[in-house]
Each structure stands twice: as structure tokens, then as C-alpha cells.
Design a protein around this motif. Structure first.
Motif, PDB file in Angstrom:
ATOM      1  N   ARG A  99       1.073  -1.632  -0.434  1.00 36.44           N
ATOM      2  CA  ARG A  99       0.061  -0.356  -0.321  1.00 36.44           C
ATOM      3  C   ARG A  99       0.681   1.658   0.236  1.00 36.44           C
ATOM      4  N   LYS A 100       2.006   1.184   0.981  1.00 36.44           N
ATOM      5  CA  LYS A 100       2.957   2.557   0.420  1.00 36.44           C
ATOM      6  C   LYS A 100       3.316   2.644  -0.782  1.00 36.44           C
ATOM      7  N   GLU A 101       3.854   1.639  -0.701  1.00 34.01           N
ATOM      8  CA  GLU A 101       4.543   2.070  -2.579  1.00 34.01           C
ATOM      9  C   GLU A 101       3.474   2.258  -3.198  1.00 34.01           C
ATOM     10  N   VAL A 102       2.292   1.798  -3.307  1.00 32.16           N
ATOM     11  CA  VAL A 102       1.501   1.872  -4.749  1.00 32.16           C
ATOM     12  C   VAL A 102       0.571   3.816  -4.448  1.00 32.16           C
ATOM     13  N   GLU A 103       0.701   3.754  -2.930  1.00 32.17           N
ATOM     14  CA  GLU A 103       0.870   5.490  -2.751  1.00 32.17           C
ATOM     15  C   GLU A 103       1.741   7.139  -3.218  1.00 32.17           C
ATOM     16  N   LEU A 104       3.180   6.205  -3.359  1.00 35.63           N
ATOM     17  CA  LEU A 104       4.174   6.986  -3.673  1.00 35.63           C
ATOM     18  C   LEU A 104       4.359   7.141  -4.808  1.00 35.63           C
ATOM     19  N   LEU A 105       3.750   5.487  -5.763  1.00 37.41           N
ATOM     20  CA  LEU A 105       3.715   6.008  -6.925  1.00 37.41           C
ATOM     21  C   LEU A 105       1.887   6.454  -7.660  1.00 37.41           C
ATOM     22  N   ASP A 106       1.430   6.896  -7.140  1.00 36.50           N
ATOM     23  CA  ASP A 106       0.168   7.107  -7.482  1.00 36.50           C
ATOM     24  C   ASP A 106       0.297   8.661  -7.305  1.00 36.50           C
ATOM     25  N   GLY A 107       1.307   9.002  -6.629  1.00 40.46           N
ATOM     26  CA  GLY A 107       2.105  10.420  -6.610  1.00 40.46           C
ATOM     27  C   GLY A 107       2.963  11.199  -7.536  1.00 40.46           C
ATOM     28  N   ILE A 108       3.126  10.193  -8.108  1.00 39.81           N
ATOM     29  CA  ILE A 108       4.175  10.208  -9.670  1.00 39.81           C
ATOM     30  C   ILE A 108       3.102  10.715 -10.711  1.00 39.81           C
ATOM     31  N   PRO A 109       2.824  12.203 -11.330  1.00 37.43           N
ATOM     32  CA  PRO A 109       1.824  12.410 -12.907  1.00 37.43           C
ATOM     33  C   PRO A 109       1.225  11.350 -13.037  1.00 37.43           C
ATOM     34  N   GLY A 110      -0.021  11.262 -13.671  1.00 32.93           N
ATOM     35  CA  GLY A 110       0.281  10.593 -14.779  1.00 32.93           C
ATOM     36  C   GLY A 110      -0.067   9.300 -14.732  1.00 32.93           C
ATOM     37  N   VAL A 111       0.668   8.325 -13.202  1.00 31.18           N
ATOM     38  CA  VAL A 111       0.613   7.317 -12.690  1.00 31.18           C
ATOM     39  C   VAL A 111      -1.034   7.078 -12.082  1.00 31.18           C
ATOM     40  N   ASN A 112      -1.874   5.974 -12.271  1.00 25.58           N
ATOM     41  CA  ASN A 112      -2.520   5.650 -11.183  1.00 25.58           C
ATOM     42  C   ASN A 112      -2.361   4.182 -10.556  1.00 25.58           C
ATOM     43  N   LYS A 113      -2.974   3.806 -10.232  1.00 22.93           N
ATOM     44  CA  LYS A 113      -3.854   2.547  -9.465  1.00 22.93           C
ATOM     45  C   LYS A 113      -3.003   1.476 -10.422  1.00 22.93           C
ATOM     46  N   ALA A 114      -3.767   1.591 -11.472  1.00 28.35           N
ATOM     47  CA  ALA A 114      -3.644   0.094 -12.266  1.00 28.35           C
ATOM     48  C   ALA A 114      -1.239   0.407 -12.986  1.00 28.35           C
ATOM     49  N   ALA A 115      -1.389   1.778 -13.092  1.00 26.46           N
ATOM     50  CA  ALA A 115      -0.018   1.637 -13.641  1.00 26.46           C
ATOM     51  C   ALA A 115       1.275   1.286 -12.600  1.00 26.46           C
ATOM     52  N   ALA A 116       0.369   1.728 -11.513  1.00 26.88           N
ATOM     53  CA  ALA A 116       1.344   1.440  -9.797  1.00 26.88           C
ATOM     54  C   ALA A 116       1.089   0.164  -9.883  1.00 26.88           C
ATOM     55  N   ALA A 117       0.330  -0.915 -10.147  1.00 31.64           N
ATOM     56  CA  ALA A 117      -0.306  -2.477  -9.914  1.00 31.64           C
ATOM     57  C   ALA A 117       1.366  -2.767 -10.904  1.00 31.64           C
ATOM     58  N   THR A 118       1.201  -2.448 -12.385  1.00 31.33           N
ATOM     59  CA  THR A 118       2.622  -3.307 -13.421  1.00 31.33           C
ATOM     60  C   THR A 118       3.520  -2.269 -13.017  1.00 31.33           C
ATOM     61  N   PHE A 119       3.183  -1.758 -12.896  1.00 31.46           N
ATOM     62  CA  PHE A 119       5.102  -1.067 -12.463  1.00 31.46           C
ATOM     63  C   PHE A 119       5.707  -1.605 -11.071  1.00 31.46           C
ATOM     64  N   ILE A 120       4.887  -2.187  -9.731  1.00 30.81           N
ATOM     65  CA  ILE A 120       5.171  -3.210  -8.916  1.00 30.81           C
ATOM     66  C   ILE A 120       5.902  -4.445  -9.644  1.00 30.81           C
TER      67      ILE A 120
END
Length: 132
Positions: free
Chosen positions: A23-44
Motif C-alpha cells: 500500500r505504501k509503495e502504491v501511494e508513492l507511485l500514485d503521487g507521480i503525475p500520470g500514474v494511477n492505481k493500475a499503472a502502479a500495480a503494473t510497475f510493482i
């Protein structure tokens, strides 16, 4: 349609369950412009959360396939991107395109590169910036 919608909801629930330890990593990635929850899941899913595997941010960009190479022969200049992780590369470019109407560093970087070198080079260069 109902069956497909139920299947999609079940898959989204499974993804949420698998992302619960991150959850913490998803929230940090979600703070990047253009990155949403689905993108954060893909990055992780594609990169993991331990960045010590990569020597530097440039190694990560090269592994993802958004690191441009330059080649010059007989006065002709060409450039190619490295072959890399297709899912990560695609998601990084999608995140860059999601910032097209925003006013942030990634969007302005893409616009300035696009003016000089074209659409595709602007997208890849901005995806490189996003990943680094």
C-alpha cells in the motif's frame, strides 16, 4: 456482458488483495503525475519494490527498454531503444500520454522533445524520465 463485468470485478479484487502488502509503495507511485492505481500495480508487478537489484536509475530504464541508443555512420544519425520489458515500457508510455493535458515536468519535457525530434522520441524520452 454481465459475465465479463463479474470476471473483471473478481480480477480487480484479486489484484487489490495481492497489492495489500504494498500500500505504501502504491501511494508513492500514485503521487507521480500520470500514474494511477493500475499503472502502479503494473510497475510493482514488473519491477518489484526492491530497487537495489538495479545499479542505478539508468540501468532500470535500460532494462525497461526506454533507454535510447545513438549510432552514427557515414554522417547519418540513427537511434533505437533497447529491447526490454514490453509491459513496463508500454505502461510507462501510457503514463506519459496521460499527462499530455497537464502542466508538469513530464508533460513539458515531452512537448519540448516532440518539437525537435518527433512524437515517438518525445514519448520514449519522457518515459525514461518517468522511470528514472
Amino acid at each position: 456482458m454481465g459475465y465479463l463485468e463479474e470476471t473483471i470485478e473478481e480480477l480487480e479484487k484479486q489484484i487489490d488483495q495481492l497489492l495489500s502488502p504494498y500500500r505504501k509503495e502504491v501511494e508513492l507511485l500514485d503521487g507521480i503525475p500520470g500514474v494511477n492505481k493500475a499503472a502502479a500495480a503494473t510497475f510493482i508487478a514488473e519491477m518489484g519494490v526492491d530497487m537495489h537489484v538495479f545499479k542505478s536509475a539508468k540501468h532500470l530504464a535500460s532494462w525497461a527498454g526506454v533507454s535510447p541508443g545513438n549510432y552514427e555512420s557515414a554522417g547519418k544519425k540513427t537511434s533505437k531503444t533497447t529491447q526490454g520489458n514490453k509491459a513496463l515500457k508500454t505502461m510507462a508510455v501510457e503514463c506519459v500520454l496521460a499527462t499530455s493535458r497537464q502542466n508538469n515536468r513530464i508533460a513539458s519535457h515531452r512537448k519540448s522533445i516532440t518539437k525537435r525530434q518527433g512524437k515517438m522520441k518525445g514519448r520514449i524520452a519522457s518515459a525514461h524520465l518517468l522511470l528514472t
